[in-house]
Design an enzyme around this catalytic site. Structure first.
Site, mmCIF file in Angstrom:
data_model
loop_
_atom_site.group_PDB
_atom_site.id
_atom_site.type_symbol
_atom_site.label_atom_id
_atom_site.label_comp_id
_atom_site.label_asym_id
_atom_site.label_seq_id
_atom_site.Cartn_x
_atom_site.Cartn_y
_atom_site.Cartn_z
ATOM 1 N N TYR A 177 0.866 -0.864 -0.147
ATOM 2 C CA TYR A 177 -0.305 -0.259 -0.186
ATOM 3 C C TYR A 177 1.158 1.360 0.158
ATOM 4 O O TYR A 177 1.000 2.211 -0.559
ATOM 5 C CB TYR A 177 -0.900 0.306 1.092
ATOM 6 N N LYS A 181 0.948 4.754 -2.285
ATOM 7 C CA LYS A 181 0.428 6.241 -1.365
ATOM 8 C C LYS A 181 2.248 7.870 -1.647
ATOM 9 O O LYS A 181 2.151 8.025 -1.745
ATOM 10 C CB LYS A 181 -0.126 5.861 -0.230
#
Length: 319
Positions: A177, A181
């Site tokens: 993740y 990001k």
């Protein structure tokens, strides 16, 4: 020929629920025409059945259709245009339709995001690929399509990206993740440098373009955090209302370009420093609670001693 609407236009991608919905509603209240976009829509027949209206803003019943209706019912200007950020063609179609509708584009807010928090060993390739397509590729495609119109914005174009400051603790337990990001955060830093360079070397108007990243200092009530309150209602004491995020974005849009360009900000810290907010109690989901800050008190400065020494710059587009 399309006559541009006589108010700034904001395209908000990822606006069907939670934070994105709140940002759309509050920008509309502050004079923006808003284009709300996401995958979820509601048919006219289903829209008529929603009672009470508006629906729970964190439920599947909340879609770009219901958000646009909330805004227009309150006297604002809004259009719902669906898109799938994993598919560049739909992003191109979205931007074209937004400009066709309003004749201008002043602000892009990218709130769309895919989440999977787990170690690398428990993050399947399909999950990894989805996150990169929604988070990094979707943002990059939206920026590519919006830039030509933002550069023509009468008061200057602004891009707001929901992405974090860059620091090592953020990677822990959610590396896949974080790759996406933080990739979004790198785009903010790099594009901000592009804007500065264009001002210096190409004579672009000073402060005409700016890009900024924003991230919550405290967990915010949303569809993502609902899973915790469903398991334990007491968890709500750790949450803030999404209005803190929309207030921070509005403050960023009002700030001079040199204050925000290329910065990775936290909502609370920006409001405190640049909007004079000292009391954040009104944002607590549970009145009287003091939600725990989830972000570091201090963040690293990514600049180095030789910050302005680029060496021999290479531009592949000119080779």
């Amino acid at each position: 020929m399309i006559t541009p609407i006589n108010r700034p236009v904001a395209l908000i991608i990822g606006a069907s629920r939670g934070i994105g919905r709140q940002v759309a509603i509050d920008l509309a209240k502050n004079g923006y025409a808003v284009v709300v976009s996401a995958k979820s829509t509601t048919s006219p027949s289903d829209l008529a059945k929603i009672s009470p209206f508006p629906p729970d803003p964190n439920s599947p019943q909340s879609t770009i259709t219901t958000v646009a209706k909330e805004i227009t019912d309150a006297g604002g200007e809004a259009a719902a245009i669906p898109s799938d950020t994993t598919k560049y063609e739909t992003i191109k179609d979205l931007v074209a339709k937004a400009v066709e509708k309003y004749g201008r584009l002043d602000v892009l807010i990218y709130n769309s995001g895919a989440i999977w928090w787990a170690p690398v060993s428990r993050t399947p390739m399909k999950r990894f690929q989805l996150m990169q397509r929604v988070n990094v590729e979707g943002l990059y495609g939206a920026v590519q399509e919006c830039l030509p119109y933002l550069q023509k914005a009468p008061q200057g174009g602004r891009i707001v990206v929901v992405c974090p400051p860059i620091y090592s603790r953020f990677f822990r337990g959610k590396t896949a993740y974080a790759i996406g990001k933080v990739g979004m955060s790198v785009l903010v830093k790099g594009l901000g440098m592009d804007f500065e360079r264009e001002e210096k070397e190409q004579g672009a108007p000073k402060g005409h373009m700016a890009v900024v990243g924003v991230w919550p200092a405290v967990a915010i009530e949303s569809a993502a955090t609902q899973q915790f309150t469903r398991r334990d209602p007491a968890y709500a004491k750790h949450l803030r209302k999404p209005t803190i995020f929309s207030d921070a974005i509005l403050a960023m849009l009002r700030a001079p370009a040199d204050v925000i360009n290329g910065q990775l900000e936290l909502d609370e810290d920006f409001l405190r420093k640049h909007a004079g907010v000292t009391d954040f109690s009104k944002y607590s989901v549970v009145p009287g609670s003091n939600p725990r800050r989830i972000m570091p008190a201090e963040l690293p400065d990514l600049r180095v001693k030789e910050q302005d020494d680029e060496g021999d710059r290479i531009d592949s587009s000119k080779l």
